[in-house]
Design an enzyme around this catalytic site. Structure first.
Site, PDB file in Angstrom:
ATOM      1  N   ARG A   1      -3.738 -10.169   4.932  1.00 40.65           N
ATOM      2  CA  ARG A   1      -4.175 -10.254   3.532  1.00 40.65           C
ATOM      3  C   ARG A   1      -3.037  -9.718   2.666  1.00 40.65           C
ATOM      4  O   ARG A   1      -2.683  -8.538   2.769  1.00 40.65           O
ATOM      5  CB  ARG A   1      -5.458  -9.440   3.352  1.00 40.65           C
ATOM      6  CG  ARG A   1      -6.048  -9.462   1.957  1.00 40.65           C
ATOM      7  CD  ARG A   1      -7.354  -8.663   1.936  1.00 40.65           C
ATOM      8  NE  ARG A   1      -7.935  -8.626   0.600  1.00 40.65           N
ATOM      9  CZ  ARG A   1      -7.625  -7.734  -0.333  1.00 40.65           C
ATOM     10  NH1 ARG A   1      -6.734  -6.789  -0.082  1.00 40.65           N
ATOM     11  NH2 ARG A   1      -8.209  -7.781  -1.518  1.00 40.65           N
TER      12      ARG A   1
ATOM     13  N   LYS B   1       0.815  -1.217   0.000  1.00 39.03           N
ATOM     14  CA  LYS B   1       0.000   0.000   0.000  1.00 39.03           C
ATOM     15  C   LYS B   1       0.849   1.268   0.000  1.00 39.03           C
ATOM     16  O   LYS B   1       2.026   1.267   0.324  1.00 39.03           O
ATOM     17  CB  LYS B   1      -0.997  -0.036   1.153  1.00 39.03           C
ATOM     18  CG  LYS B   1      -2.095  -1.066   0.888  1.00 39.03           C
ATOM     19  CD  LYS B   1      -3.249  -0.998   1.855  1.00 39.03           C
ATOM     20  CE  LYS B   1      -4.351  -1.966   1.405  1.00 39.03           C
ATOM     21  NZ  LYS B   1      -5.463  -2.027   2.376  1.00 39.03           N
TER      22      LYS B   1
END
Length: 269
Positions: A251, A217
């Site tokens: 995840r 991210k």
């Protein structure tokens, strides 16, 4: 707390479980969007299981900043066959990453055992009833439009997630099958993401299994000015930090590497 998900037992707190990400989109932020190549998507999922994934998360709509929304029909076309194949062949629970009831219904009919809702049941509360009626697990994530918070960031996140969990349980979902996700990268600035990471242990107050996704991210990239394909070390560091603060599921895109990271972090914890 032990949950039966898709015929497998998950003992929350015993070890960290790894969820592999499969993006059947052409525009994933992480650069791994597979698009219409369903054979490749299935192959990727099976490969991830071989690398140690405990569950697989199939998504058909990009949620990156500035993404273009697509119809439920298009999302179903991208995900239904992939979910069906993986549910038959992967031997791990398959999740559908969607907030749309129609997409979730199609995925469950195809064999999905987990519903992963990035809006925490605020846009489609009926997802809770679907999960309850079909015996599915449910991931409720914190999200909001914009990055302004009236009060303390973590208190706001916890308040949101408590409502989401209550909505799920009142609809009949089993509490041990409801996972909470603080929503790293959703409705938060880079610095707010770091605040969530530092204070992640506070989510244990809700007494629910915690799922977190930091993989590749932008808040990782911004810290060292790195492109998306050079964020594996940052993903490893944030994954370790999350596990040491109580995460039950991580995840990730890089399953082999993060499975190894999780084993080390579990040993330290």
């Amino acid at each position: 707390m032990i949950a039966d998900i898709g015929g497998r037992k998950f003992d929350w707190g015993a070890r960290t479980y790894v969820m592999g990400i499969i993006n059947t989109t052409p525009d994933s932020f992480s650069g791994d969007g597979i698009g219409a190549d369903q054979e490749r998507a299935v192959a990727q999922g099976l490969h991830m299981v071989g690398e140690g994934a405990d569950m697989l998360d199939v998504g058909g709509e990009s949620t990156r900043p500035g993404h273009q929304p697509i119809s439920a029909a298009e999302e179903i076309a991208r995900t239904e066959a992939v979910v069906a194949r993986l549910a038959r062949e992967a031997n791990v629970p398959v999740s559908i990453d969607t907030y749309k009831l129609e997409v979730a219904q199609a995925a469950v009919a195809a064999g999905a055992a987990i519903l992963n809702d990035i809006w925490g049941l605020t846009r489609s509360p009926a997802l809770a009833e679907l999960a309850a009626s079909k015996g599915c697990a449910l991931v409720v994530m914190h999200n909001q439009d914009g990055t302004e918070y009236a009060g303390d960031l973590m208190e706001e996140i916890k308040r949101f997630l408590r409502v989401s969990v209550d909505t799920a349980v009142q609809a009949g979902a089993k509490r041990e099958r409801v996972l909470i996700d603080p929503g790293i990268g959703f409705g938060k600035t880079a610095e707010q993401n770091w605040v969530v990471m530092r204070r992640l242990a506070e989510l244990r107050e809700l007494d629910q299994p915690v799922l977190i996704g930091t993989s590749r991210k932008s808040f990782i990239g911004k810290l060292l000015d790195l492109p998306v394909d050079e964020r594996v070390e940052g993903t490893a560091a944030t994954t370790t930090a999350a596990i040491l603060r109580g995460a039950d599921v991580v995840r990730v895109h890089d399953v082999r590497e993060m499975t190894r990271v999780a084993r080390f972090a579990d040993h330290m914890r």
